[in-house]
Design an enzyme around this catalytic site. Structure first.
Site, PDB file in Angstrom:
ATOM      1  N   ASP A  85       0.805  -1.225   0.000  1.00  0.00           N
ATOM      2  CA  ASP A  85       0.000   0.000   0.000  1.00  0.00           C
ATOM      3  C   ASP A  85       0.842   1.280   0.000  1.00  0.00           C
ATOM      4  O   ASP A  85       0.326   2.362   0.296  1.00  0.00           O
ATOM      5  CB  ASP A  85      -0.928   0.008   1.225  1.00  0.00           C
ATOM      6  CG  ASP A  85      -2.070  -0.993   1.073  1.00  0.00           C
ATOM      7  OD1 ASP A  85      -2.609  -1.098  -0.046  1.00  0.00           O
ATOM      8  OD2 ASP A  85      -2.404  -1.664   2.052  1.00  0.00           O
ATOM      9  N   ASP A 146      -6.426  -4.036  -5.631  1.00  0.00           N
ATOM     10  CA  ASP A 146      -6.062  -2.735  -5.073  1.00  0.00           C
ATOM     11  C   ASP A 146      -4.638  -2.305  -5.457  1.00  0.00           C
ATOM     12  O   ASP A 146      -4.330  -1.116  -5.502  1.00  0.00           O
ATOM     13  CB  ASP A 146      -6.106  -2.723  -3.536  1.00  0.00           C
ATOM     14  CG  ASP A 146      -7.159  -3.616  -2.908  1.00  0.00           C
ATOM     15  OD1 ASP A 146      -7.738  -4.439  -3.608  1.00  0.00           O
ATOM     16  OD2 ASP A 146      -7.370  -3.478  -1.701  1.00  0.00           O
TER      17      ASP A 146
HETATM   18  N1  GLY Z   1      -7.578  -2.551   1.625  1.00  0.00           N
HETATM   19  C1  GLY Z   1      -8.234  -1.831   0.637  1.00  0.00           C
HETATM   20  C2  GLY Z   1      -9.676  -1.663   0.839  1.00  0.00           C
HETATM   21  O1  GLY Z   1     -10.191  -2.016   1.911  1.00  0.00           O
HETATM   22  O2  GLY Z   1     -10.310  -1.160  -0.048  1.00  0.00           O
END
Ligand code: GLY
Length: 356
Positions: A85, A146
């Site tokens: 992330d 993601d």
């Molecule tokens: N971890 C990314 C989301 O919850 O969208």
């Protein structure tokens, strides 16, 4: 004032008030009150980014001090070695702050964060795994949709002397995701499992209804990530894939233009995910920018207007209520999330720029 200016004003005023009382990083609300983290977990870039967006709008020295303070607190996270992330954490914070202030330490930290992300690339498998921080072999081959949102950090770093190696990581990972996560109807898997050598095993989900369902925030990350990457790389396949995801979203949006938490949940009680709406609207606006197709602009506008009319509640500390963070794990259902808040204001400002 028209609805767009009034929504922007509402977000800036509420964020300014929140910045006077928030001492740590807001994450997700519980009963309308933000829960905080000390190090920003994966979401610290969004609160920091919100402060930078508001500072850019208002040029208020109080917002500048708050934005700098939270950016500086995030900088040590550039060395995270098991965290896909890093783009979420450093693009809206350190890169935005560097663009606005020229502060060299932000630039250096963002380059460092890009290196830390690229080091997580599995060369043999051709992907960056998600959730390395969960530990254990079972996560080593789990690739999340993601992650596409984190790759623009690598493109930025490459453009800022990080070298072409980072672009190879971007293009290899994205090709693997398009070959496996993207389905024929334009929806995407949340998770895809690979062997360590990159053999595709199976699609799956963690936060959605079922492996074959269409978790709405995942569809949002896909359209936004692919549209940003298509713009930054001038890549036709990424653009066409983003258009496929856009078609799926536009065909499955409910009449009120606010996504359900999962597009395939047919239950009458299925909650909304306003954060998915904000992220998808942002993605549609980026897709409009590279295609000039009016349908993307008008859908984004309808979605943002609907969110402005239904989700700006004074009863929630966040900007955008009616988000769902993680229904299967009973986390943040019908609450606000800091990513929903950030992408809502980001998309409103993008719409205003486009309209101007
Ligand atoms: N971890 C990314 C989301 O919850 O969208």
């Amino acid at each position: 004032m028209n609805w767009l200016d009034s929504a922007i004003q509402h977000c800036v005023t509420k964020t300014t008030l929140n910045s006077r009382k928030f001492k740590d990083f807001p994450h997700i609300t519980e009963g309308g009150k933000y829960q905080f983290t000390l190090d920003g977990v994966w979401t610290g870039g969004f609160w920091t980014g919100l402060l930078w967006l508001c500072y850019e709008e208002q040029r208020d020295p109080e917002l500048l001090t708050a934005a700098k303070g939270f950016t500086e607190r995030l900088l040590p996270r550039a060395n995270d070695s098991r965290n896909h992330d890093l783009g979420f954490m450093f693009y809206p914070s350190a890169i935005a702050g560097w663009r606005l202030t020229g502060e060299e330490s932000y630039h250096a930290a963002a380059l460092n964060a890009a290196e830390s992300l690229a080091r997580q690339f599995n060369e043999a498998g051709g992907f960056i795994p998600g959730w390395g921080f969960f530990g254990g072999e079972e996560w080593a081959g789990a690739v999340l949709i993601d992650t596409l949102m984190n790759l623009p950090l690598l493109v930025w770093a490459s453009d800022n002397d990080g070298g072409d190696r980072l672009l190879r990581v971007v293009d290899t990972h994205t090709a693997k995701a398009l070959d496996n996560h993207l389905r024929a109807d334009g929806s995407v898997f949340h998770v895809y499992h690979f062997s360590p050598q990159g053999e595709p095993l199976q699609g799956d989900t963690y936060q959605g209804l079922a492996p074959g369902s269409a978790w709405s925030r995942g569809q949002g990350w896909a359209i936004a990530g692919l549209s940003m990457l298509a713009g930054a790389r001038g890549n036709k396949r990424y653009r066409e894939a983003a258009q496929q995801v856009a078609q799926f979203i536009m065909a499955n949006l409910p009449a009120d233009r606010i996504p359900l938490w999962d597009y395939r949940d047919g239950a009458a009680s299925a909650p909304k995910d306003a954060s998915a709406g904000a992220i998808s609207a942002f993605g549609l606006l980026r897709l409009f920018k590279i295609t000039q197709k009016a349908e993307y602009l008008s859908c984004a506008e309808e979605m943002l207007k609907a969110l402005s009319e239904s989700c700006l509640s004074d009863e929630n500390e966040g900007l955008l209520s009616h988000a769902t963070a993680d229904l299967p794990h009973s986390l943040g259902i019908d609450e606000a999330t800091i990513y929903g808040d950030y992408y809502f204001l980001k998309a409103l400002l993008e719409l205003k720029k486009t309209a101007d």
